[in-house]
Design a protein around this motif. Structure first.
Motif, short mmCIF file in Angstrom:
data_model
loop_
_atom_site.label_atom_id
_atom_site.label_comp_id
_atom_site.label_asym_id
_atom_site.label_seq_id
_atom_site.Cartn_x
_atom_site.Cartn_y
_atom_site.Cartn_z
N GLN A 1 0.76 -1.38 0.08
CA GLN A 1 0.27 -0.23 -0.05
C GLN A 1 0.86 1.22 -0.42
O GLN A 1 1.61 0.82 -0.01
CB GLN A 1 -1.01 -0.06 1.11
CG GLN A 1 -0.43 -0.06 2.63
CD GLN A 1 -1.46 0.12 3.88
OE1 GLN A 1 -2.37 -0.04 3.59
NE2 GLN A 1 -0.81 -0.20 4.88
N LEU A 2 0.01 2.17 -0.20
CA LEU A 2 1.09 3.91 -0.63
C LEU A 2 1.30 4.25 1.55
O LEU A 2 0.62 3.50 1.88
CB LEU A 2 -0.23 4.45 -1.15
CG LEU A 2 -0.31 4.54 -2.87
CD1 LEU A 2 -1.15 5.33 -3.17
CD2 LEU A 2 1.03 4.32 -3.23
N PRO A 3 2.05 5.14 1.60
CA PRO A 3 2.41 6.27 2.83
C PRO A 3 1.08 6.66 3.13
O PRO A 3 0.42 7.00 2.21
CB PRO A 3 3.18 6.76 2.31
CG PRO A 3 4.31 6.32 1.07
CD PRO A 3 2.98 6.14 0.36
N ASP A 4 1.13 6.59 4.74
CA ASP A 4 -0.19 6.85 5.21
C ASP A 4 -0.69 8.14 4.35
O ASP A 4 -1.91 8.41 3.49
CB ASP A 4 -0.06 7.64 6.47
CG ASP A 4 -0.64 5.80 7.29
OD1 ASP A 4 -0.62 5.28 6.72
OD2 ASP A 4 0.37 5.69 8.46
N ALA A 5 0.28 9.48 3.80
CA ALA A 5 -0.01 10.86 3.27
C ALA A 5 -0.59 10.67 2.25
O ALA A 5 -1.69 11.08 1.82
CB ALA A 5 1.07 11.50 3.39
#
Length: 197
Positions: A32-36
């Protein structure tokens, strides 16, 4: 030169540079992508009407304005150095699993694009991903799109030829919320103004 993208590392509690290699490693490790860069609702003050899209190219965020000083924020990939642009356009049309036809300029500089000069059918490997929002200035297609990508790890980076790319799940969500004719404001420091605006 564009500013270096950074993400917050909660383990070290520091900001770290985020480039294509680190993005690939992060995505491979976490799936998955970083939280931001994940879709989220944020406080967002603007005089623009709900339904307006505001793109902050430098920070790699697309905001869909909502009522009551809120916006849905999505992570995006934007034009690499020399391909960034800014201006006010509108969504002229939308397409589900669109055909990708590279423009002549891209065909001239990219052998892989040249083999699809007649168009690449829509599907999971298509560079436009699951949806495309075609950006128009007046009645003219700008050739720029907000679209999905099969390369999710590129979100948060300056990687495209001027289009705004999103994770496929995010572009599906965005396309379900916006209307043809919606105003799109593209902000990018140091970018050329779109000539049709």
């Amino acid at each position: 030169m564009a500013a270096q993208t950074q993400i917050f590392d909660p383990r070290t509690r520091t900001w770290v540079n985020y480039d294509l290699n680190k993005a690939r490693e992060y995505f491979a490790r976490n799936k998955q992508l970083p939280d931001a860069f994940r879709m989220q609702t944020v406080t967002f003050r603007t005089a623009e009407e709900p339904g307006t899209i505001i793109i902050d190219g430098n920070q790699h965020f697309l905001y869909l304005v909502q009522p009551n000083n809120q916006a849905i924020r999505y992570g995006i990939g934007v034009g690499r150095e020399g391909f960034g642009w800014a201006g006010i356009v509108r969504i002229g049309r939308m397409s589900e699993w669109p055909t990708w036809t590279p423009p002549p300029e891209m065909i001239a500089r990219d052998a892989n694009a040249a083999k699809w000069a007649a168009g690449m059918p829509g599907g999971p490997q298509n560079p436009l991903g699951a949806r495309a929002l075609y950006l128009y200035a007046g009645d003219s297609d700008t050739i720029y799109r907000i679209h999905g990508t099969p390369e999710s790890w590129t979100i948060g980076l300056d990687v495209s030829s001027g289009c705004i790319r999103m994770n496929n799940n995010d572009i599906i969500d965005l396309a379900s919320r916006v209307k043809i004719g919606a105003k799109v404001i593209v902000l990018m420091q140091g970018a050329a103004l779109y000539k049709g605006v």
